[in-house]
Design an enzyme around this catalytic site. Sequence first.
Site, PDB file in Angstrom:
ATOM      1  N   ASP A  66       0.832  -1.215   0.000  1.00 24.35           N
ATOM      2  CA  ASP A  66       0.000   0.000   0.000  1.00 24.35           C
ATOM      3  C   ASP A  66       0.861   1.257   0.000  1.00 24.35           C
ATOM      4  O   ASP A  66       0.550   2.246  -0.660  1.00 24.35           O
ATOM      5  CB  ASP A  66      -0.897   0.008   1.234  1.00 24.35           C
ATOM      6  CG  ASP A  66      -1.876  -1.160   1.217  1.00 24.35           C
ATOM      7  OD1 ASP A  66      -2.076  -1.786   2.271  1.00 24.35           O
ATOM      8  OD2 ASP A  66      -2.419  -1.457   0.144  1.00 24.35           O
ATOM      9  N   GLY A  67       1.937   1.209   0.756  1.00 30.27           N
ATOM     10  CA  GLY A  67       2.770   2.403   0.873  1.00 30.27           C
ATOM     11  C   GLY A  67       3.391   2.818  -0.442  1.00 30.27           C
ATOM     12  O   GLY A  67       3.471   4.009  -0.766  1.00 30.27           O
ATOM     13  N   HIS A 152       1.319   9.730  26.147  1.00 31.70           N
ATOM     14  CA  HIS A 152       1.180  10.603  27.311  1.00 31.70           C
ATOM     15  C   HIS A 152       2.035  11.865  27.179  1.00 31.70           C
ATOM     16  O   HIS A 152       3.206  11.796  26.811  1.00 31.70           O
ATOM     17  CB  HIS A 152       1.602   9.832  28.578  1.00 31.70           C
ATOM     18  CG  HIS A 152       1.398  10.653  29.820  1.00 31.70           C
ATOM     19  ND1 HIS A 152       0.146  11.064  30.244  1.00 31.70           N
ATOM     20  CD2 HIS A 152       2.281  11.208  30.690  1.00 31.70           C
ATOM     21  CE1 HIS A 152       0.277  11.806  31.331  1.00 31.70           C
ATOM     22  NE2 HIS A 152       1.549  11.906  31.628  1.00 31.70           N
ATOM     23  N   ASP A 173      -4.872  12.782  21.532  1.00 32.04           N
ATOM     24  CA  ASP A 173      -3.617  12.544  20.808  1.00 32.04           C
ATOM     25  C   ASP A 173      -3.674  13.268  19.466  1.00 32.04           C
ATOM     26  O   ASP A 173      -2.702  13.774  18.950  1.00 32.04           O
ATOM     27  CB  ASP A 173      -3.422  11.045  20.546  1.00 32.04           C
ATOM     28  CG  ASP A 173      -2.872  10.331  21.766  1.00 32.04           C
ATOM     29  OD1 ASP A 173      -2.542   9.131  21.658  1.00 32.04           O
ATOM     30  OD2 ASP A 173      -2.775  10.982  22.823  1.00 32.04           O
ATOM     31  N   ASN A 187      -7.587   5.155  10.322  1.00 34.64           N
ATOM     32  CA  ASN A 187      -8.937   5.407  10.862  1.00 34.64           C
ATOM     33  C   ASN A 187      -9.451   4.198  11.628  1.00 34.64           C
ATOM     34  O   ASN A 187      -9.976   4.320  12.737  1.00 34.64           O
ATOM     35  CB  ASN A 187      -9.881   5.737   9.688  1.00 34.64           C
ATOM     36  CG  ASN A 187     -11.345   5.727  10.095  1.00 34.64           C
ATOM     37  OD1 ASN A 187     -11.801   6.585  10.850  1.00 34.64           O
ATOM     38  ND2 ASN A 187     -12.091   4.738   9.616  1.00 34.64           N
TER      39      ASN A 187
HETATM   40  N1  LIG Z   1      -1.059   3.465  13.912  1.00 32.76           N
HETATM   41  C1  LIG Z   1      -1.484   3.206  12.685  1.00 32.76           C
HETATM   42  O1  LIG Z   1      -2.408   2.446  12.379  1.00 32.76           O
HETATM   43  C2  LIG Z   1      -0.783   3.891  11.551  1.00 32.76           C
HETATM   44  C3  LIG Z   1       0.349   4.702  11.775  1.00 32.76           C
HETATM   45  C4  LIG Z   1       0.940   5.318  10.654  1.00 32.76           C
HETATM   46  C5  LIG Z   1       0.404   5.118   9.379  1.00 32.76           C
HETATM   47  N2  LIG Z   1      -0.689   4.349   9.269  1.00 32.76           N
HETATM   48  C6  LIG Z   1      -1.297   4.156   7.978  1.00 32.76           C
HETATM   49  O2  LIG Z   1      -0.319   3.862   7.015  1.00 32.76           O
HETATM   50  C7  LIG Z   1      -0.613   4.664   5.870  1.00 32.76           C
HETATM   51  C8  LIG Z   1       0.653   4.891   5.127  1.00 32.76           C
HETATM   52  O3  LIG Z   1       1.021   3.610   4.628  1.00 32.76           O
HETATM   53  P1  LIG Z   1       2.566   3.302   4.499  1.00 32.76           P
HETATM   54  O4  LIG Z   1       2.684   1.912   3.979  1.00 32.76           O
HETATM   55  O5  LIG Z   1       3.236   4.442   3.774  1.00 32.76           O
HETATM   56  O6  LIG Z   1       2.963   3.390   6.017  1.00 32.76           O
HETATM   57  P2  LIG Z   1       3.487   2.235   6.898  1.00 32.76           P
HETATM   58  O7  LIG Z   1       4.746   1.697   6.304  1.00 32.76           O
HETATM   59  O8  LIG Z   1       3.481   2.767   8.289  1.00 32.76           O
HETATM   60  O9  LIG Z   1       2.356   1.102   6.754  1.00 32.76           O
HETATM   61  C9  LIG Z   1       1.149   1.215   7.496  1.00 32.76           C
HETATM   62  C10 LIG Z   1       0.304   0.001   7.244  1.00 32.76           C
HETATM   63  O10 LIG Z   1      -0.984   0.489   6.808  1.00 32.76           O
HETATM   64  C11 LIG Z   1      -1.382  -0.271   5.690  1.00 32.76           C
HETATM   65  N3  LIG Z   1      -2.283   0.529   4.873  1.00 32.76           N
HETATM   66  C12 LIG Z   1      -1.978   1.625   4.173  1.00 32.76           C
HETATM   67  N4  LIG Z   1      -3.068   2.082   3.554  1.00 32.76           N
HETATM   68  C13 LIG Z   1      -4.088   1.244   3.891  1.00 32.76           C
HETATM   69  C14 LIG Z   1      -5.485   1.201   3.576  1.00 32.76           C
HETATM   70  N5  LIG Z   1      -6.052   2.127   2.801  1.00 32.76           N
HETATM   71  N6  LIG Z   1      -6.248   0.222   4.122  1.00 32.76           N
HETATM   72  C15 LIG Z   1      -5.685  -0.700   4.924  1.00 32.76           C
HETATM   73  N7  LIG Z   1      -4.382  -0.721   5.270  1.00 32.76           N
HETATM   74  C16 LIG Z   1      -3.601   0.260   4.742  1.00 32.76           C
HETATM   75  C17 LIG Z   1      -0.064  -0.600   4.972  1.00 32.76           C
HETATM   76  O11 LIG Z   1      -0.240  -1.709   4.135  1.00 32.76           O
HETATM   77  C18 LIG Z   1       0.820  -0.928   6.135  1.00 32.76           C
HETATM   78  O12 LIG Z   1       0.580  -2.255   6.566  1.00 32.76           O
HETATM   79  C19 LIG Z   1      -1.201   5.949   6.422  1.00 32.76           C
HETATM   80  O13 LIG Z   1      -2.020   6.553   5.449  1.00 32.76           O
HETATM   81  C20 LIG Z   1      -2.009   5.436   7.581  1.00 32.76           C
HETATM   82  O14 LIG Z   1      -3.310   5.094   7.147  1.00 32.76           O
HETATM   83  C21 LIG Z   1      -1.295   3.720  10.300  1.00 32.76           C
HETATM   84  N1  LIG Z   2      10.780   2.740  -6.166  1.00 35.83           N
HETATM   85  C1  LIG Z   2      10.729   3.611  -5.144  1.00 35.83           C
HETATM   86  N2  LIG Z   2      11.344   4.809  -5.264  1.00 35.83           N
HETATM   87  C2  LIG Z   2      11.326   5.690  -4.223  1.00 35.83           C
HETATM   88  N3  LIG Z   2      10.726   5.460  -3.026  1.00 35.83           N
HETATM   89  C3  LIG Z   2      10.094   4.279  -2.872  1.00 35.83           C
HETATM   90  C4  LIG Z   2      10.067   3.303  -3.912  1.00 35.83           C
HETATM   91  N4  LIG Z   2       9.365   2.222  -3.460  1.00 35.83           N
HETATM   92  C5  LIG Z   2       8.973   2.521  -2.192  1.00 35.83           C
HETATM   93  N5  LIG Z   2       9.400   3.757  -1.839  1.00 35.83           N
HETATM   94  C6  LIG Z   2       9.216   4.414  -0.522  1.00 35.83           C
HETATM   95  O1  LIG Z   2       8.846   3.404   0.397  1.00 35.83           O
HETATM   96  C7  LIG Z   2       7.608   3.732   1.038  1.00 35.83           C
HETATM   97  C8  LIG Z   2       6.766   2.493   1.201  1.00 35.83           C
HETATM   98  O2  LIG Z   2       7.620   1.599   1.885  1.00 35.83           O
HETATM   99  P1  LIG Z   2       7.012   0.324   2.577  1.00 35.83           P
HETATM  100  O3  LIG Z   2       8.132  -0.527   2.965  1.00 35.83           O
HETATM  101  O4  LIG Z   2       6.020   0.756   3.602  1.00 35.83           O
HETATM  102  O5  LIG Z   2       6.325  -0.372   1.338  1.00 35.83           O
HETATM  103  P2  LIG Z   2       4.858  -0.897   1.171  1.00 35.83           P
HETATM  104  O6  LIG Z   2       4.570  -0.668  -0.260  1.00 35.83           O
HETATM  105  O7  LIG Z   2       3.937  -0.286   2.177  1.00 35.83           O
HETATM  106  O8  LIG Z   2       5.030  -2.460   1.421  1.00 35.83           O
HETATM  107  P3  LIG Z   2       4.591  -3.229   2.718  1.00 35.83           P
HETATM  108  O9  LIG Z   2       3.105  -3.391   2.642  1.00 35.83           O
HETATM  109  O10 LIG Z   2       5.352  -4.513   2.598  1.00 35.83           O
HETATM  110  O11 LIG Z   2       5.050  -2.352   3.883  1.00 35.83           O
HETATM  111  C9  LIG Z   2       6.928   4.719   0.154  1.00 35.83           C
HETATM  112  O12 LIG Z   2       6.177   5.627   0.974  1.00 35.83           O
HETATM  113  C10 LIG Z   2       8.083   5.416  -0.537  1.00 35.83           C
HETATM  114  O13 LIG Z   2       8.494   6.541   0.259  1.00 35.83           O
END
Ligand SMILES: NC(=O)c1ccc[n+]([C@@H]2O[C@H](COP(=O)([O-])OP(=O)(O)OC[C@H]3O[C@@H](n4cnc5c(N)ncnc54)[C@H](O)[C@@H]3O)[C@@H](O)[C@H]2O)c1
Ligand SMILES: Nc1ncnc2c1ncn2[C@@H]1O[C@H](COP(=O)(O)OP(=O)(O)OP(=O)(O)O)[C@@H](O)[C@H]1O
EC number: 2.7.1.23
Length: 278
Positions: A66-67, A152, A173, A187
């Site tokens: 997703d990220g 906290h 928070d 959310n």
């Molecule tokens: N405490 C928390 O739950 C928390 C904290 C930080 C970020 N997040 C979420 O992570 C998102 C950013 O994702 P990332 O991968 O760059 O950060 P990240 O690496 O912190 O991953 C957060 C997790 O959220 C999951 N995720 C992201 N979007 C989702 C969606 N629409 N529905 C269900 N799961 C989802 C990702 O797959 C990952 O497992 C933020 O938009 C926020 O929604 C959650």
């Molecule tokens: N090819 C890329 N070039 C630049 N930045 C990248 C690239 N691929 C991923 N990123 C960076 O990595 C972040 C996502 O990293 P992350 O490890 O959370 O991957 P993910 O797609 O969420 O996979 P996972 O669900 O396994 O965590 C993105 O927000 C981006 O900043």
Amino acid sequence: MDVAVGIVAQRDNERAQDLAAALVDALEAAGASAVVDEATGAAIAATPVPVDSMDDRDLVVSIGGDGTLLFVAREVSPVPIMGVNLGEVGFLNAVAPENAVDVVTDVVADIARTGRVEGRELARLRATGVDEDWTLAPALNEIVVHGRRRGHGGGATIEVRVDGQSYAESHADGVLVATPTGSTAYNLSEGGPLVHPATNAVIVTQMAATESMPPLVVEPDTEISLTVTDADTAYAISDGRNRQQLEPPATVTVSLAADPVTLVGPQANFFDGLDKLE
Ligand SMILES: NC(=O)c1ccc[n+]([C@@H]2O[C@H](COP(=O)([O-])OP(=O)(O)OC[C@H]3O[C@@H](n4cnc5c(N)ncnc54)[C@H](O)[C@@H]3O)[C@@H](O)[C@H]2O)c1
Ligand SMILES: Nc1ncnc2c1ncn2[C@@H]1O[C@H](COP(=O)(O)OP(=O)(O)OP(=O)(O)O)[C@@H](O)[C@H]1O
């Protein structure tokens, strides 16, 4: 029509890079042009370009979790994007890796034949400073406003107004404003409701508020304002990655972004995906 495709593979993920290489070969064999992000271009024999320069392509394919898809959406929208899921959760990515070459080449063949990219629009949110000159990158999941840190002593007093009408005010928070797409992400972790992605709505959820109100679901064209006081600093954050430091007292307005994300390819079944959230 000669179709131009961009491919972004999750950084340092060899499986994503190998799939990117297979996609480049299949697309070029089909007469399309394909470029890859620079990190991937350093690992495979393909033309590397900065991700944000893919905004002139007809389609950008994200291979990762997703990220990575959120990252691609930030960098290339409004170019249509497709998500191939290699991630831990992969709630946003509908295409399984084993189907990726067939699905992507079929979509590209459709674009070449019709000149159009068929996709569905996912709403995004824009956060802007009131009396301060900043705007965050649009959020596909959510905008969070929180104090110095989670936990906290890190909170703030945040007043929530909906189209100018006061809804809640509490030390907390933080407060998050989510899209239906983001209802399954942060959310949900904060007790907000699940909202089906076909629903047009915006969700407001307080985070660990001392005097909490229930999460509120409103129409999408609503302006949410979040006024932060009683904190030496605070942050506004878009999709967990793009942040703006605030100097309380400060007000952030959150409203629908002008440009949604266009997501291409098969739609993940929302109910089938819920088991990923356990
Ligand atoms: N405490 C928390 O739950 C928390 C904290 C930080 C970020 N997040 C979420 O992570 C998102 C950013 O994702 P990332 O991968 O760059 O950060 P990240 O690496 O912190 O991953 C957060 C997790 O959220 C999951 N995720 C992201 N979007 C989702 C969606 N629409 N529905 C269900 N799961 C989802 C990702 O797959 C990952 O497992 C933020 O938009 C926020 O929604 C959650
Ligand atoms: N090819 C890329 N070039 C630049 N930045 C990248 C690239 N691929 C991923 N990123 C960076 O990595 C972040 C996502 O990293 P992350 O490890 O959370 O991957 P993910 O797609 O969420 O996979 P996972 O669900 O396994 O965590 C993105 O927000 C981006 O900043």
